[in-house]
Design a protein around this motif. Sequence first.
Motif, PDB file in Angstrom:
ATOM      1  N   ARG A  90       0.839  -1.188   0.000  1.00  0.00           N
ATOM      2  CA  ARG A  90       0.000   0.000   0.000  1.00  0.00           C
ATOM      3  C   ARG A  90       0.871   1.233   0.000  1.00  0.00           C
ATOM      4  N   GLN A  91       0.328   2.316  -0.534  1.00  0.00           N
ATOM      5  CA  GLN A  91       1.029   3.598  -0.471  1.00  0.00           C
ATOM      6  C   GLN A  91       0.923   4.125   0.946  1.00  0.00           C
ATOM      7  N   SER A  92       1.940   4.817   1.385  1.00  0.00           N
ATOM      8  CA  SER A  92       1.966   5.264   2.774  1.00  0.00           C
ATOM      9  C   SER A  92       0.862   6.264   3.099  1.00  0.00           C
ATOM     10  N   GLN A  93       0.306   6.963   2.101  1.00  0.00           N
ATOM     11  CA  GLN A  93      -0.734   7.946   2.372  1.00  0.00           C
ATOM     12  C   GLN A  93      -2.134   7.329   2.441  1.00  0.00           C
ATOM     13  N   ARG A  94      -2.289   6.145   1.956  1.00  0.00           N
ATOM     14  CA  ARG A  94      -3.621   5.540   1.864  1.00  0.00           C
ATOM     15  C   ARG A  94      -3.789   4.432   2.896  1.00  0.00           C
ATOM     16  N   THR A  95      -5.035   4.146   3.218  1.00  0.00           N
ATOM     17  CA  THR A  95      -5.389   3.038   4.103  1.00  0.00           C
ATOM     18  C   THR A  95      -4.701   3.161   5.458  1.00  0.00           C
ATOM     19  N   SER A  96      -5.470   3.152   6.476  1.00  0.00           N
ATOM     20  CA  SER A  96      -4.963   3.304   7.825  1.00  0.00           C
ATOM     21  C   SER A  96      -4.043   2.149   8.212  1.00  0.00           C
ATOM     22  N   ARG A 120       6.600  10.946  -5.984  1.00  0.00           N
ATOM     23  CA  ARG A 120       7.058   9.654  -5.496  1.00  0.00           C
ATOM     24  C   ARG A 120       6.670   9.531  -4.027  1.00  0.00           C
ATOM     25  N   GLY A 121       6.501   8.323  -3.569  1.00  0.00           N
ATOM     26  CA  GLY A 121       6.163   8.110  -2.168  1.00  0.00           C
ATOM     27  C   GLY A 121       6.601   6.738  -1.713  1.00  0.00           C
ATOM     28  N   ASP A 122       6.580   6.548  -0.420  1.00  0.00           N
ATOM     29  CA  ASP A 122       6.963   5.266   0.161  1.00  0.00           C
ATOM     30  C   ASP A 122       5.834   4.254   0.012  1.00  0.00           C
ATOM     31  N   SER A 123       6.207   3.001   0.025  1.00  0.00           N
ATOM     32  CA  SER A 123       5.240   1.907   0.047  1.00  0.00           C
ATOM     33  C   SER A 123       5.402   1.169   1.367  1.00  0.00           C
ATOM     34  N   LEU A 124       4.347   0.517   1.795  1.00  0.00           N
ATOM     35  CA  LEU A 124       4.400  -0.324   2.984  1.00  0.00           C
ATOM     36  C   LEU A 124       3.985  -1.727   2.573  1.00  0.00           C
ATOM     37  N   TYR A 125       4.713  -2.719   3.026  1.00  0.00           N
ATOM     38  CA  TYR A 125       4.391  -4.109   2.720  1.00  0.00           C
ATOM     39  C   TYR A 125       3.866  -4.793   3.976  1.00  0.00           C
ATOM     40  N   TYR A 126       2.713  -5.457   3.838  1.00  0.00           N
ATOM     41  CA  TYR A 126       2.069  -6.181   4.932  1.00  0.00           C
ATOM     42  C   TYR A 126       1.835  -7.620   4.518  1.00  0.00           C
ATOM     43  N   SER A 127       1.750  -8.505   5.519  1.00  0.00           N
ATOM     44  CA  SER A 127       1.439  -9.899   5.209  1.00  0.00           C
ATOM     45  C   SER A 127       0.596 -10.525   6.309  1.00  0.00           C
ATOM     46  N   LEU A 128      -0.049 -11.614   5.934  1.00  0.00           N
ATOM     47  CA  LEU A 128      -0.815 -12.430   6.865  1.00  0.00           C
ATOM     48  C   LEU A 128      -0.484 -13.875   6.542  1.00  0.00           C
ATOM     49  N   LEU A 129      -0.071 -14.636   7.556  1.00  0.00           N
ATOM     50  CA  LEU A 129       0.270 -16.034   7.361  1.00  0.00           C
ATOM     51  C   LEU A 129      -0.941 -16.921   7.626  1.00  0.00           C
ATOM     52  N   ALA A 130      -0.963 -18.073   6.981  1.00  0.00           N
ATOM     53  CA  ALA A 130      -2.081 -19.005   7.116  1.00  0.00           C
ATOM     54  C   ALA A 130      -2.323 -19.401   8.572  1.00  0.00           C
TER      55      ALA A 130
END
Length: 89
Positions: free
Chosen positions: A16-22, A48-58
């Motif tokens: 996600r982009q750092s400005q969007r989604t809480s 340009r902007g930063d991205s954030l990477y998130y994950s959820l494991l099974a």
Amino acid sequence: MTLFEDLQLIRLALRRQSQRTSRQALTRLGLVCEGTPRSPMRRQDGTRGDSLYYSLLAERWAALRDTLRTGIGAKTSVASGLTPPAPGQ
């Protein structure tokens, strides 16, 4: 269809982009922030902007699914006057 059971996923990842989604909303849902690449992409407006990477494991999905069902069931039951479903149903 569920992602983890039917598709047999072991990991769900999103960027996600750092400005969007809480950030709080994603972490409350049980996703873990894995990192922040600095300015990896140019936006449509040229900035340009930063991205954030998130994950959820099974392994975390079953608990999250039950929590979501309980919360949704409670809200639905309050509105309709019904009893919420038990976790795992």
